[in-house]
Design an enzyme around this catalytic site. Structure first.
Site, short mmCIF file in Angstrom:
data_model
loop_
_atom_site.label_atom_id
_atom_site.label_comp_id
_atom_site.label_asym_id
_atom_site.label_seq_id
_atom_site.Cartn_x
_atom_site.Cartn_y
_atom_site.Cartn_z
N PHE A 133 3.40 6.19 -2.55
CA PHE A 133 4.55 6.96 -3.06
C PHE A 133 4.43 7.16 -4.57
CE2 PHE A 133 6.61 5.64 0.96
CZ PHE A 133 7.14 6.86 1.33
N ALA B 93 0.83 -1.21 0.00
CA ALA B 93 0.00 0.00 0.00
C ALA B 93 0.86 1.26 0.00
CB ALA B 93 -0.93 -0.02 1.21
N CYS B 94 1.95 1.24 0.76
CA CYS B 94 2.82 2.41 0.79
C CYS B 94 3.53 2.63 -0.55
CB CYS B 94 3.85 2.26 1.91
SG CYS B 94 3.18 2.54 3.56
N ALA B 95 3.90 1.55 -1.22
CA ALA B 95 4.51 1.70 -2.55
C ALA B 95 3.57 2.45 -3.49
CB ALA B 95 4.87 0.33 -3.12
#
Length: 428
Positions: free
Chosen positions: A400, A395-397
């Site tokens: 970003f 999810a963080c990828a």
């Protein structure tokens, strides 16, 4: 005589309202084998009525996250494609904490749960969910230590499988996507050392030193004398072993110590890599003041931190997946807020470098390694913990890649002493 609506169709209808979408962007496969949703869309398997009960009690991100961690809900295909679909529209696409479902939408979900036999008391949270007290003052020494222990003391072997031999748990610096994770992490360590102007004999304080990778690089490649501090006993244990194995014990000291308790300054340089996220908005003035006072006049500080790309501090809601499972008490500052705090604390900004795209590449590489070593990773921790890391890193990828988050290196100096060179970008 009309046929009875399938379990999957009932659930699709209810979830459209709760997630705030006109059409569910994924295809559901439910516990009874029924399937509904758009053809060709990523498939989400709802393996148990308990997943629906979790959503009835916590509609949205947290309920979905709990069901996934508990193994009651799964993504059958590529995790990135599934999350891309889920977070491309509706409430899960929000830049901030997901807006709450309306009363009517929650009632529709409850009716669906009743029809499907999923009503009941709230299921206990998965054991991987942090249970820090949600009242009292944040960022006391004791509470910060508990938050760090939750995240970093799960298993050094688990982190080794995900991070690889460099054991660096922060954004790498990539020459190109073909660089490879290990080379990109070595490049980041070297970039930090060059930005700080390390030379033989330089005294470096590494705040939040992790497993000692930067300390070892600074001492081994630049001859620096390094003090590394961490609140994680597990990290310190492995870092000390790595220092001993490298023969750099005369140049590197690893301590389990709060940066606020370091008293043996001044240092010629200070690195803070992926640590300021644990400080909190209210703690930034004290953080900057402490590091300013530990730095000699003319000395440099490199603050490397994830940023929320909006005007407000983010991740302060205690009921998001990230704060419940990954970074309790974590807070992201905007880049503007970080620079303001550093300047207000008497430090001079020398350089700012944005590395947003680099972190997306880093996170994708970590997910790839976790999936490649899945069985071993589960064996070193729990399946739930491996699921937490897979979900949060993927999810963080995407965040970003979409520009919802950034990561920045801000290089500052304490005024006085030797001036910095007229041109600093020789590290490129």
């Amino acid at each position: 005589m009309g046929s009875e609506e399938s379990t999957a169709t009932t659930l699709v209808t209810a979830l459209r309202g709760v997630l705030g979408v006109g059409e569910l962007p994924v295809r559901l496969r439910t516990w009874d084998g029924s399937v509904a949703g758009p053809e060709g869309a990523p498939v989400v398997a709802v393996r148990s009525r308990r997943a629906l009960r979790r959503l009835a009690w916590s509609p949205g991100e947290l309920g979905l996250g709990r069901a996934y961690v508990a193994g009651e809900l799964d993504m059958e295909g590529d995790v990135f494609a599934t999350l891309e679909a889920l977070t491309s529209a509706g409430r899960l696409a929000s830049r901030h904490a997901s807006p709450a479902a309306t009363v009517r939408e929650r009632l529709d979900l409850l009716r669906a749960a009743a029809r499907l036999g999923a009503l009941g008391p709230a299921p206990a949270p998965p054991p991987e969910e942090v249970r820090l007290r949600r009242f009292g003052r944040r960022h006391t020494r004791a509470r910060d230590a508990a938050a760090i222990t939750h995240h970093y003391d799960i298993s050094n072997d688990f982190y080794r499988l995900v991070l690889g031999p460099t054991m660096v748990y922060s954004c790498a610096v990539w020459e190109s996507p073909a660089t490879g994770l290990d080379a990109a992490q070595e490049a980041k360590l070297d970039l930090v050392c060059r930005k700080l102007g390390l030379t033989p004999g330089t005294r470096l304080l590494d705040v939040g030193c992790g497993w000692g990778s930067l300390a070892l690089h600074a001492a081994g490649q630049y001859g620096a004398s390094v003090v590394g501090v961490t609140l994680s006993p597990a990290q310190a244990e492995l870092a000390r072993a790595r220092v001993a194995d490298s023969g750099l014990g005369d140049r590197v000291e690893i301590r389990v110590q709060d940066y606020r308790d370091v008293t043996d300054g001044p240092f010629d340089a200070i690195s803070s890599i992926g640590m300021a996220e644990h400080v909190g908005a209210g703690g930034m003035p004290g953080y900057v003041r402490a590091l300013h006072d530990l730095l000699r006049p003319g000395g440099r500080l490199l603050n490397h931190a994830i940023a929320g790309n909006d005007e407000a501090t983010t991740d302060r809601d205690p009921d998001t997946f990230i704060t419940r499972f990954v970074f309790p008490d974590g807070e992201l500052q905007s880049l503007a807020g970080t620079v303001t705090a550093l300047e207000s604390g008497g430090l001079e900004v020398l350089d700012v470098e944005a590395l947003r795209r680099h972190y997306a590449l880093t996170l994708r590489a970590w997910v790839e390694r976790l999936e490649k070593h899945w069985d071993a990773a589960v064996g070193t921790s729990t399946e739930g913990r491996a699921r937490v890391w897979r979900l949060y890193m993927a999810a963080c990828a995407l965040a970003f890649e979409r520009g919802l988050m950034g990561v920045n290196q801000v290089l500052v100096r304490r005024p006085g002493g030797d001036e910095a060179p007229l041109r600093l970008r020789d590290w490129r």
